[in-house]
Scaffold this motif. Sequence first.
Motif, PDB file in Angstrom:
ATOM      1  N   GLY A   1       0.814  -1.227   0.000  1.00 21.97           N
ATOM      2  CA  GLY A   1       0.000   0.000   0.000  1.00 21.97           C
ATOM      3  C   GLY A   1       0.838   1.263   0.000  1.00 21.97           C
ATOM      4  O   GLY A   1       0.769   2.072  -0.938  1.00 21.97           O
ATOM      5  N   PRO A   2       1.653   1.473   1.030  1.00 21.15           N
ATOM      6  CA  PRO A   2       2.489   2.668   1.053  1.00 21.15           C
ATOM      7  C   PRO A   2       3.503   2.698  -0.089  1.00 21.15           C
ATOM      8  O   PRO A   2       3.815   3.759  -0.610  1.00 21.15           O
ATOM      9  CB  PRO A   2       3.201   2.587   2.404  1.00 21.15           C
ATOM     10  CG  PRO A   2       2.353   1.708   3.240  1.00 21.15           C
ATOM     11  CD  PRO A   2       1.704   0.744   2.295  1.00 21.15           C
ATOM     12  N   ALA A   3       3.993   1.520  -0.486  1.00 25.05           N
ATOM     13  CA  ALA A   3       4.967   1.476  -1.585  1.00 25.05           C
ATOM     14  C   ALA A   3       4.333   1.965  -2.885  1.00 25.05           C
ATOM     15  O   ALA A   3       4.928   2.747  -3.624  1.00 25.05           O
ATOM     16  CB  ALA A   3       5.508   0.060  -1.770  1.00 25.05           C
ATOM     17  N   PHE A   4       3.119   1.512  -3.161  1.00 24.77           N
ATOM     18  CA  PHE A   4       2.442   1.943  -4.378  1.00 24.77           C
ATOM     19  C   PHE A   4       2.183   3.441  -4.344  1.00 24.77           C
ATOM     20  O   PHE A   4       2.397   4.136  -5.337  1.00 24.77           O
ATOM     21  CB  PHE A   4       1.134   1.172  -4.570  1.00 24.77           C
ATOM     22  CG  PHE A   4       0.432   1.523  -5.838  1.00 24.77           C
ATOM     23  CD1 PHE A   4       0.931   1.097  -7.057  1.00 24.77           C
ATOM     24  CD2 PHE A   4      -0.723   2.283  -5.815  1.00 24.77           C
ATOM     25  CE1 PHE A   4       0.297   1.427  -8.228  1.00 24.77           C
ATOM     26  CE2 PHE A   4      -1.370   2.621  -6.990  1.00 24.77           C
ATOM     27  CZ  PHE A   4      -0.859   2.188  -8.206  1.00 24.77           C
ATOM     28  N   ALA A   5       1.752   3.935  -3.214  1.00 16.64           N
ATOM     29  CA  ALA A   5       1.501   5.374  -3.097  1.00 16.64           C
ATOM     30  C   ALA A   5       2.791   6.169  -3.243  1.00 16.64           C
ATOM     31  O   ALA A   5       2.845   7.165  -3.974  1.00 16.64           O
ATOM     32  CB  ALA A   5       0.831   5.681  -1.764  1.00 16.64           C
TER      33      ALA A   5
ATOM     34  N   ALA B   1       0.827   9.640   3.286  1.00 19.36           N
ATOM     35  CA  ALA B   1       0.836   9.745   4.746  1.00 19.36           C
ATOM     36  C   ALA B   1      -0.236   8.855   5.367  1.00 19.36           C
ATOM     37  O   ALA B   1       0.030   8.157   6.356  1.00 19.36           O
ATOM     38  CB  ALA B   1       0.639  11.198   5.174  1.00 19.36           C
ATOM     39  N   CYS B   2      -1.437   8.849   4.802  1.00 18.15           N
ATOM     40  CA  CYS B   2      -2.513   8.008   5.342  1.00 18.15           C
ATOM     41  C   CYS B   2      -2.160   6.529   5.255  1.00 18.15           C
ATOM     42  O   CYS B   2      -2.364   5.779   6.223  1.00 18.15           O
ATOM     43  CB  CYS B   2      -3.816   8.270   4.584  1.00 18.15           C
ATOM     44  SG  CYS B   2      -4.583   9.850   4.960  1.00 18.15           S
ATOM     45  N   LEU B   3      -1.640   6.105   4.127  1.00 15.88           N
ATOM     46  CA  LEU B   3      -1.271   4.698   3.981  1.00 15.88           C
ATOM     47  C   LEU B   3      -0.117   4.316   4.901  1.00 15.88           C
ATOM     48  O   LEU B   3      -0.108   3.227   5.477  1.00 15.88           O
ATOM     49  CB  LEU B   3      -0.916   4.392   2.532  1.00 15.88           C
ATOM     50  CG  LEU B   3      -2.112   4.277   1.594  1.00 15.88           C
ATOM     51  CD1 LEU B   3      -1.662   4.229   0.146  1.00 15.88           C
ATOM     52  CD2 LEU B   3      -2.934   3.051   1.938  1.00 15.88           C
ATOM     53  N   ALA B   4       0.839   5.210   5.072  1.00 16.88           N
ATOM     54  CA  ALA B   4       1.964   4.928   5.969  1.00 16.88           C
ATOM     55  C   ALA B   4       1.496   4.828   7.421  1.00 16.88           C
ATOM     56  O   ALA B   4       1.940   3.938   8.153  1.00 16.88           O
ATOM     57  CB  ALA B   4       3.034   6.003   5.827  1.00 16.88           C
TER      58      ALA B   4
ATOM     59  N   CYS C   1      -0.632  17.569  -5.903  1.00 18.54           N
ATOM     60  CA  CYS C   1       0.568  17.181  -5.138  1.00 18.54           C
ATOM     61  C   CYS C   1       0.227  16.966  -3.675  1.00 18.54           C
ATOM     62  O   CYS C   1       0.702  16.006  -3.049  1.00 18.54           O
ATOM     63  CB  CYS C   1       1.651  18.245  -5.279  1.00 18.54           C
ATOM     64  SG  CYS C   1       2.370  18.351  -6.929  1.00 18.54           S
ATOM     65  N   LEU C   2      -0.587  17.844  -3.124  1.00 18.65           N
ATOM     66  CA  LEU C   2      -0.974  17.705  -1.719  1.00 18.65           C
ATOM     67  C   LEU C   2      -1.802  16.436  -1.493  1.00 18.65           C
ATOM     68  O   LEU C   2      -1.639  15.753  -0.474  1.00 18.65           O
ATOM     69  CB  LEU C   2      -1.734  18.944  -1.245  1.00 18.65           C
ATOM     70  CG  LEU C   2      -0.895  20.226  -1.172  1.00 18.65           C
ATOM     71  CD1 LEU C   2      -1.776  21.431  -0.835  1.00 18.65           C
ATOM     72  CD2 LEU C   2       0.231  20.084  -0.167  1.00 18.65           C
ATOM     73  N   PHE C   3      -2.667  16.100  -2.446  1.00 21.20           N
ATOM     74  CA  PHE C   3      -3.448  14.861  -2.330  1.00 21.20           C
ATOM     75  C   PHE C   3      -2.545  13.630  -2.385  1.00 21.20           C
ATOM     76  O   PHE C   3      -2.757  12.663  -1.654  1.00 21.20           O
ATOM     77  CB  PHE C   3      -4.526  14.773  -3.419  1.00 21.20           C
ATOM     78  CG  PHE C   3      -5.759  15.581  -3.122  1.00 21.20           C
ATOM     79  CD1 PHE C   3      -6.467  15.405  -1.935  1.00 21.20           C
ATOM     80  CD2 PHE C   3      -6.216  16.510  -4.029  1.00 21.20           C
ATOM     81  CE1 PHE C   3      -7.607  16.145  -1.663  1.00 21.20           C
ATOM     82  CE2 PHE C   3      -7.352  17.259  -3.778  1.00 21.20           C
ATOM     83  CZ  PHE C   3      -8.051  17.071  -2.588  1.00 21.20           C
ATOM     84  N   ILE C   4      -1.545  13.665  -3.253  1.00 21.42           N
ATOM     85  CA  ILE C   4      -0.591  12.550  -3.327  1.00 21.42           C
ATOM     86  C   ILE C   4       0.128  12.395  -1.998  1.00 21.42           C
ATOM     87  O   ILE C   4       0.232  11.285  -1.452  1.00 21.42           O
ATOM     88  CB  ILE C   4       0.406  12.756  -4.484  1.00 21.42           C
ATOM     89  CG1 ILE C   4      -0.302  12.596  -5.824  1.00 21.42           C
ATOM     90  CG2 ILE C   4       1.579  11.775  -4.376  1.00 21.42           C
ATOM     91  CD1 ILE C   4       0.527  13.027  -7.023  1.00 21.42           C
ATOM     92  N   LEU C   5       0.626  13.496  -1.452  1.00 25.52           N
ATOM     93  CA  LEU C   5       1.333  13.446  -0.165  1.00 25.52           C
ATOM     94  C   LEU C   5       0.410  12.994   0.965  1.00 25.52           C
ATOM     95  O   LEU C   5       0.812  12.204   1.834  1.00 25.52           O
ATOM     96  CB  LEU C   5       1.954  14.801   0.150  1.00 25.52           C
ATOM     97  CG  LEU C   5       3.094  15.232  -0.785  1.00 25.52           C
ATOM     98  CD1 LEU C   5       3.508  16.671  -0.487  1.00 25.52           C
ATOM     99  CD2 LEU C   5       4.274  14.286  -0.670  1.00 25.52           C
ATOM    100  N   ALA C   6      -0.827  13.459   0.957  1.00 20.16           N
ATOM    101  CA  ALA C   6      -1.786  13.053   1.997  1.00 20.16           C
ATOM    102  C   ALA C   6      -2.090  11.557   1.883  1.00 20.16           C
ATOM    103  O   ALA C   6      -2.185  10.861   2.905  1.00 20.16           O
ATOM    104  CB  ALA C   6      -3.071  13.867   1.882  1.00 20.16           C
ATOM    105  N   GLY C   7      -2.229  11.064   0.674  1.00 19.78           N
ATOM    106  CA  GLY C   7      -2.477   9.636   0.480  1.00 19.78           C
ATOM    107  C   GLY C   7      -1.332   8.783   0.977  1.00 19.78           C
ATOM    108  O   GLY C   7      -1.544   7.754   1.633  1.00 19.78           O
TER     109      GLY C   7
END
Length: 130
Positions: free
Chosen positions: A73-77, A114-117, A106-112
């Motif tokens: 999950g976090p790896a894919f994100a 962070a959520c997965l991590a 960009c902020l959505f990518i970073l938030a995603g």
Amino acid sequence: MKRFYLIGFLVLMAFDTLAQLSFKMAGNAALPLELSPAWLWRVFSDPWIYGALAGYIGAFFTWMHLLRRAPIGPAFAASHLEIISALVVSHYLFQENVGAPQIAGCLFILAGIACLAMSEAQDHRKAEHA
């Protein structure tokens, strides 16, 4: 292990960014598009096409190495961080416009990421206490 992830994803991001920017440069050099031997020669004699190829091959092998150890999950994100790096570098190299929609993306990518991590860390803590 955190150092492995940090270095691994930075290398992946560098290869992906190299591939994207090289492909753009190769595409610019290929203009105007036409199906002819001269056009093929122009495409394959341009060094940027080989930069794109090297970037894609490097990203593939780096990704395969990371997947052996990283949670999917976090790896894919995190593998999508190249979208941000390519955007930033393109702004400086090609003077491409970066507006509110790009910044929001960009902020959505970073938030995603962070959520997965955080979710993965929570699952890891639960597994340790079980």
